[in-house]
Each structure stands twice: as C-alpha cells, then as structure tokens.
Design an enzyme around this catalytic site. Sequence first.
Site, PDB file in Angstrom:
ATOM      1  N   GLU A  93     -29.765  -8.908  63.783  1.00 11.59           N
ATOM      2  CA  GLU A  93     -31.129  -8.415  63.543  1.00 11.59           C
ATOM      3  C   GLU A  93     -32.089  -8.838  64.651  1.00 11.59           C
ATOM      4  O   GLU A  93     -33.266  -9.096  64.416  1.00 11.59           O
ATOM      5  CB  GLU A  93     -31.653  -8.888  62.175  1.00 11.59           C
ATOM      6  CG  GLU A  93     -30.760  -8.587  61.005  1.00 11.59           C
ATOM      7  CD  GLU A  93     -30.249  -7.154  60.974  1.00 11.59           C
ATOM      8  OE1 GLU A  93     -30.901  -6.266  61.542  1.00 11.59           O
ATOM      9  OE2 GLU A  93     -29.173  -6.926  60.392  1.00 11.59           O
ATOM     10  N   GLY A  94     -31.577  -8.897  65.859  1.00 13.77           N
ATOM     11  CA  GLY A  94     -32.376  -9.282  67.013  1.00 13.77           C
ATOM     12  C   GLY A  94     -32.166 -10.738  67.338  1.00 13.77           C
ATOM     13  O   GLY A  94     -32.601 -11.622  66.591  1.00 13.77           O
TER      14      GLY A  94
END
Length: 591
Positions: free
Chosen positions: A435-436
């Site tokens: 998620e980054g």
Amino acid sequence: MPTYKAPVDDTLFLLNDVFHIDRYNNLPGFADASPDVVEAVLREAGKFTEEVLAPLNRVGDKEGCTRHPDGRVTTPTGFKDAYRQLRDGGWIGMSAPGEYGGQGLPSTLTVIVNEYLASANLAFSMYPGLVQGAVAALVQHGNDELKQKYLPHLISGEWAGTMNLTEPHCGTDLGLLRTKAVKQGNGSYKISGTKIFISGGEQDLTENIVHLVLARIEGAPEGTKGISLFVVPKLLDGAPNGVSCGSIEEKMGIHGNSTCVMNYDGATGWLVGEENRGLNAMFTMMNEARLGVGLQGLALSEVAYQNAVVYAKERLQGRALTGAKAPDKPADPIIVHPDVRRVLMTMRAFNEAARALVIWTALNGDISHRSPDTKQRESADDAMGLLTPVVKGVLTDMGFANTVLAQQVFGGHGYIAEHGMEQFVRDARIAMIYEGANGIQALDLVGRKLARNGGRAIMAFFNEAQGYVKDRAANEAMGPYVKPLEKSLAHLQQATMWFMNNAMAKPDNAGAGSYDYMHLFGLVALGYMWCRIAEAAQAKLAAKEGDAQQYNTKLVLGRFFMERMLPETATRLSRIETGAASTMELPAEAF
C-alpha cells in the site's frame, strides 16, 4: 504457541474517557453506538479473535495456501470455517450503509475490531479488510447499478473483494501500467493483462470475488491521467469470467493469505466512476487500506509485546543488579533487568499511544463522511489526509521494530519457530512495503500533504497541539507531559519551516529529509496522544473511578515515552537540516 488477549479495556478507556465518543451522537450511526453496545461489540470481537483466530495463526503460517492445477486455491485448515463465523457474526459489514445490508455503525468501531483481528491472525484479517476497502470505493464512486449489484453481496460476506494495481514492471509508478480495457457495445469492457501481489486474489472462503482493477482504456492518455478503474467479478452469472490465478507468490510471511499473480484474459468488467479518473476512485480504497496497514503495525507490536511480557516474567536468568528478587529460585525472572524493562516499556508506550492515534484518525474519518457541517467535514478530511501517511509509515516501521524487540526478549528461543516470535517478525515486515512503501508515504507527506490547500492541515494540527499545551501550562500535574511535547512540537515546526525555505529551490532537500520528517511528526503525534491519555488517567484517579493501578500505570508509561522516546525529535530535526548534499553527492557508479 503464542497467546493473545484483545485490549478491550484499554480501547474502552480511549473511546469513553480520552475521546468521549458520546460527543459524536449527532452523527449518523453514533447514536446507535451506546456505551453498552460498544462494549458488547468489542468484548464479542475479543472473544472471537482470542478463541477462533489466534489458534489458527500458526496453522496458516505452516500450511500456507495451495494452488491447484485448475487454478483453484485452498486456504489453510480452519480458515473457511472461521470466515463463515466472521460472516455470520456480521463483522464485515458492521459500518457499511444500512441500505445495502450493513449495520451503519461508526467506522471507528470497525477499525478497532480490525486491530484485534490483525493481532490474532494477520493473514486471515486481510481477507475481510480488502472487502471493506472495496465497499468503500463502490459506495463513493460506483453508480447505482453497480452498488445494487455488488454491495449487498460484499457487505454480507458472501463475496470477497480485492484491489489490483501492481504489475510486473510497475509498482508505485502506476503511469507505466499496461493492462488494457476495450469498450463493448453494451457498456461493459474487456479487461486483459497481468497483475501481481494481489492479496486474496483467489481463495475458497467465498463463492465469488469482486476484483477492482486499474486498466487503460484503448486510446486513453499515457501516464496516470489515462487510468480507469473497473469492477471485474471472478464469476459472472455463475460462469467463469476470464479471471484466473496464475500462481501464488512465495513470501517471507503472511503465508495464510493467498497473494496471487492474476491473469485477465478478456474478462468482462464495468467502469467505476469516470473514464481516466481511476486513481481518484482507487485512492478511496487505498486510503482505507493505508490506515488498515498502519493498524497492522500496531496489531503485531501488541501481540508480540503480550507474549514477550509472559516470557519475561517466567524466564529465569541471572540476578537483579540490586539483589535477588526471587531468592527461593535459582535465578530471577528476566523482567527484573533494566534492559529488558527498557524493551518492554518501549513497546507498550508505543502501543498505547499508537492505538489512540489510530482511533483519533478513524474518528476524523467518520466526521469527514458523516457530519452535516461542511466546515467540520473539511477540517476532519484535512486531518485524515495529513495523518494517513504518518499512521501508515510510522506505525509499521515501529511495529516491525517492536516485533524484533520482542524476539530479542526471548533470546535464542525467539529465533525458533516454536515460540512464534519469528513469525511476528516475518509477518510485520510486509506492512512497511505494501500500500505504498514507507519512503513513498514520507514523500507523500512532505511533497503533497504539507502544501495542500496552502498548508491548512498542518497549521490546524499545530494550532490544536499548541492550544492544548498552552491551556495546560499552569497544570503542575501535566508538566511532565506537556513540557516535552512543547519542545518536540517546536522541532516539528522548525523542520516544516526549513522545508519551506530550502526545498522549493532544491527538491532533493525534501526527498532526503522526508523520512525523518515523517517520524518526527509521528513522535509528536504520539506525544500528543500521551498527553491526552495522561490527562484522562489523572481525571479518573481524582474521581476515584475504576482501577487506580491501571491509571497510574498509564502515567508512568507516558512519562517513559516523554523521557526516553520523544527526545528523538531533536535527532530527526538535525538530520533534516543537513539537507541533501552528502546524500546526493556520489555519482551512481561510485556505489
């Protein structure tokens, strides 16, 4: 085998005494969340996670998921029945809109329950977590037809959801995406391409899986401006829809979750939101996911801490420096040693403040979606946007570090699978990446969130924290908490000003300092949470309500954070102010 006890009492203290959840009863869903209802929900969630999910954690790690020659995937023993219990209990759609079958309760409650799920069994918790993200994206961006068709099945738990962004050649840089969408005459699209690292991409827990897929419509602009979002079901009217699992990734941890390579071979899908605005729609799901991933860092830190405490109280090694504490035994338990205490205090001081920070952020999320007041929604949305990269980046970094600390308490036994500590370390590691990656979170914070709307969000944070410190300056009992916060808040303001003066002309200065800034901000935010916790604990003690030892413990933990952890802001500031010169000086060939 590791054990787990959901921190229900600590959560209730935060909700009722620190954040006063009753003050939000004017918002939809909050009036239904009476103190009795909230306590019943959390205690039942605690019971489910302790008795059903925690025993399956090691099972999932050892067995993993199995892909069969026909592309089917089976999850570890016990997962299917546990998911049925989760679904039947209504846990997945607890905060979803009532018109589609949800209970409409505050999303804050779902966030809290998700902490318990992740502590007990991170790999399992990812399956329902992704469903909730898909629901959020469709509620906000789907048209009425998509909502009516998919939301009831997702909210009930009959169907699962996934998010499909990453491809073999592109991760963070989605502008390189190649998956294509070809428009059909009936308004649908044919989706073709390959996605990797898709959590829950294929499984045997639900009868259908709703994939949210980023793809580029034929003729769309290059780069991120030409990306659209599509809903692509695994089964279409009960028949296969050109979606298949090519393989399961062999991973360091979270073995109980099926992380798949997904192949789309002319699969039928429908546009979510507007053409070429897919990232806008997907970011709704990603922001939900980023808060959820930050929560995972806290969750694993909590369960690792709990088991380290049990071991430290039982393991006999050496004698206390001040003399034997257990003279009737051959040695003292290692909890008598200052360095073991340092480790345990570090973990717990983080856990309690991080839990408060997550709840505070989640409450802002509820306000931003539910408040009838435009200004209040705007302010809450600012806070949510500002805090999300901090929660994701700082909590997962520190959560992983704390699982390593817990492993260290066990010594050599922590390196052995039998005690479960090494699984917590392996499972926690992914949260810093997906998620980054956390470096991206730091760049997002410094490069986008600080300057957004003329710095409105960061100024609001400064004003709130400064106002809190000022209002309690004459309170002698709060001095050990607000004075260190005031000093570190000044460090954060100085770092922010340094970026304003030095990053515009030399963007590398922002890039080189962004990670330290994220952690500086995180420490200040956690320090602010400790001030609010300490004040609430002092009020309970003054009123002679509840367990005095519980509140005195919080005051000591808060002092430990202020004395031993918060001073790190000075180091972070010093690093930021060195700029990017030495970081960027060497040519690539010198490495």
